[in-house]
Design an enzyme around this catalytic site. Structure first.
Site, PDB file in Angstrom:
ATOM      1  N   CYS A  51       2.926 -12.319  -1.357  1.00  0.00           N
ATOM      2  CA  CYS A  51       1.954 -11.359  -1.068  1.00  0.00           C
ATOM      3  C   CYS A  51       1.734 -11.215   0.288  1.00  0.00           C
ATOM      4  O   CYS A  51       1.874 -12.358   0.915  1.00  0.00           O
ATOM      5  CB  CYS A  51       0.402 -11.826  -1.555  1.00  0.00           C
ATOM      6  SG  CYS A  51       0.649 -12.095  -3.433  1.00  0.00           S
ATOM      7  N   CYS A  84      -4.356   1.402   4.877  1.00  0.00           N
ATOM      8  CA  CYS A  84      -2.871   0.624   5.244  1.00  0.00           C
ATOM      9  C   CYS A  84      -1.818   2.020   5.837  1.00  0.00           C
ATOM     10  O   CYS A  84      -0.974   1.618   6.269  1.00  0.00           O
ATOM     11  CB  CYS A  84      -2.304  -0.162   4.113  1.00  0.00           C
ATOM     12  SG  CYS A  84      -3.497  -1.063   3.222  1.00  0.00           S
TER      13      CYS A  84
END
Length: 415
Positions: free
Chosen positions: A234, A86
């Protein structure tokens, strides 16, 4: 060594795009970034391309950046392919920054493009596990189970279902949240306040994947994922791309209509074998970034933090020094991190709402902050920001991120 500036930006709205692929999305944002900087392909001297899953999903490995750039007529220049989970896009930006600062290039292209949505939803969700130590994956799971057993947190019945239908990272973030609840007394309601704030920001950001406002009560009532996280806390699965043109001060003077934003600090690092109570990667790198930039957390006007879940924002708010350790929840509840507050955080909606196509997320943070520093934020504009911070973490090893990049941006007085 020269100062380094962001001279152009491009981004598409993050979403699920069955009709787009890594290549086509990258083409869109590269063209947008060049148009924003009023440059041509011939001006580019180097490129840094961030992507994580293209090889896994479509078998395109090794020369991803060259494939993308050659297919739009950009060849000959050095292309560096970056894969860092990420944190890939912030890593690519850091590499471009170091190359220009060292005098190797005067102008470079930085691109992040990622397609994660797939007809087979489980293929998308299980892909995230490759951002951990795959060979020792079971040891990571056992570590999480051991840690969870030690935290003194009462989990409501039915709030933590079996770990199917979700990314393993949601379990890792839930573990961190339960540690924080056990250690500092933070609450699920505080996480919901962070999430509701981000949904409000996302609702007024045309680049956000999720654009619906949500109340704290609606967040708490949403589908449970892994206690204390609900679905809206989330980051969603999605696709997207973002790009930036980075240049030296010398090159800036040659541009027609420059609107530069200075990169005041760029730092990059890896995690360690720390325990939960030890100093983590975010704390370490934030100190480095402030030292490089010659400033402190109190000087930052606006920030984009890596909130793959609401707990991610809570923790990084503390790690960046915006509030004392353990007080991230109460700090958010005061409204300090909302538009109009003392320290607006994730005005884009954050990863929770703007979306999180892994290889592009770090540059999406930069896109938002540069937009704010240029005073082009529209309805979500922060009044007169001068200094902005982006924190972008990636992967997981042990109890923290495997990699992280932090950038501090500054609006020059001339803008």
């Amino acid at each position: 060594m020269t100062n380094v500036y962001i001279a152009g930006l491009g981004m598409i709205r993050f979403n699920k795009y069955p009709d787009k692929n890594v290549r086509s999305m990258a083409h869109e944002v590269i063209q947008s970034a060049m148009a924003d900087a009023e440059l041509t392909k011939e001006d580019l001297q180097a490129a840094f391309f961030s992507n994580t899953f293209w090889g896994m999903f479509d078998n395109q490995h090794s020369i991803r950046g060259q494939v993308v750039l050659r297919s739009m007529g950009i060849g000959a220049i050095p292309v560096t392919n970056v894969e860092n989970a990420c944190a890939g896009a912030s890593t690519a930006l850091h590499l471009a920054y170091t190359g220009i600062r060292a005098g190797m290039y005067d102008v470079a292209l930085v691109v992040g493009s990622e397609k994660i949505s797939h007809p087979d939803k489980m293929k998308s969700l299980t892909a995230y596990a490759t951002c951990m130590d795959v060979e020792n994956f079971e040891e990571q799971v056992k570590l999480m189970e051991k840690a969870n057993a030690e935290f003194q947190v009462d989990i409501p019945e039915g709030q933590t279902p079996p770990g199917e239908g979700r990314s393993i990272f949601m379990d890792a973030y839930a573990m961190g949240a339960r540690w924080h609840m056990s250690r500092f007394g933070s609450t699920q309601e505080q996480l919901a306040a962070i999430c509701a704030k981000n949904h409000f920001h996302g609702s007024i950001n045309p680049m956000s994947q999720y654009q619906q406002d949500m109340s704290v009560e609606e967040v708490l009532a949403d589908k449970p994922i892994a206690y204390p996280l609900t679905r809206s806390m989330c980051a969603p699965v999605g696709d997207g791309a973002a790009a930036a043109i980075v240049c030296s001060e010398k090159f800036l003077k040659k541009m027609k209509n420059p609107r530069p934003i200075k990169i005041r600090a760029s730092v990059h690092g890896s995690g360690t074998d720390r325990d939960f109570d030890g100093e983590d990667i975010g704390e370490r790198l934030a100190k480095q970034a402030y030292e490089v930039g010659g400033l402190g957390p109190e000087d930052i006007d606006i920030a984009e933090l890596h909130d793959a879940t609401a707990y991610g924002e809570l923790h990084q708010t503390e790690a960046m020094g915006f509030c004392p350790m353990g007080e991230g929840g109460p700090y958010a509840e005061t409204g300090a991190t909302k538009l109009g507050g003392k320290k607006p955080i994730n005005t884009s909606g954050g990863l929770e709402c703007r979306g999180h196509p892994i290889g592009a997320s770090g540059l999406a943070q930069i896109y938002e902050l540069v937009t704010q520093l240029r005073k082009e934020g529209g309805e979500r504009q922060v009044p007169n920001p001068r200094l902005a911070l982006a924190e972008n973490g990636g992967g997981a090893l042990g109890n923290e991120e495997a990699a992280m990049g932090i950038h501090i941006l500054e609006k020059p007085n001339s803008i």
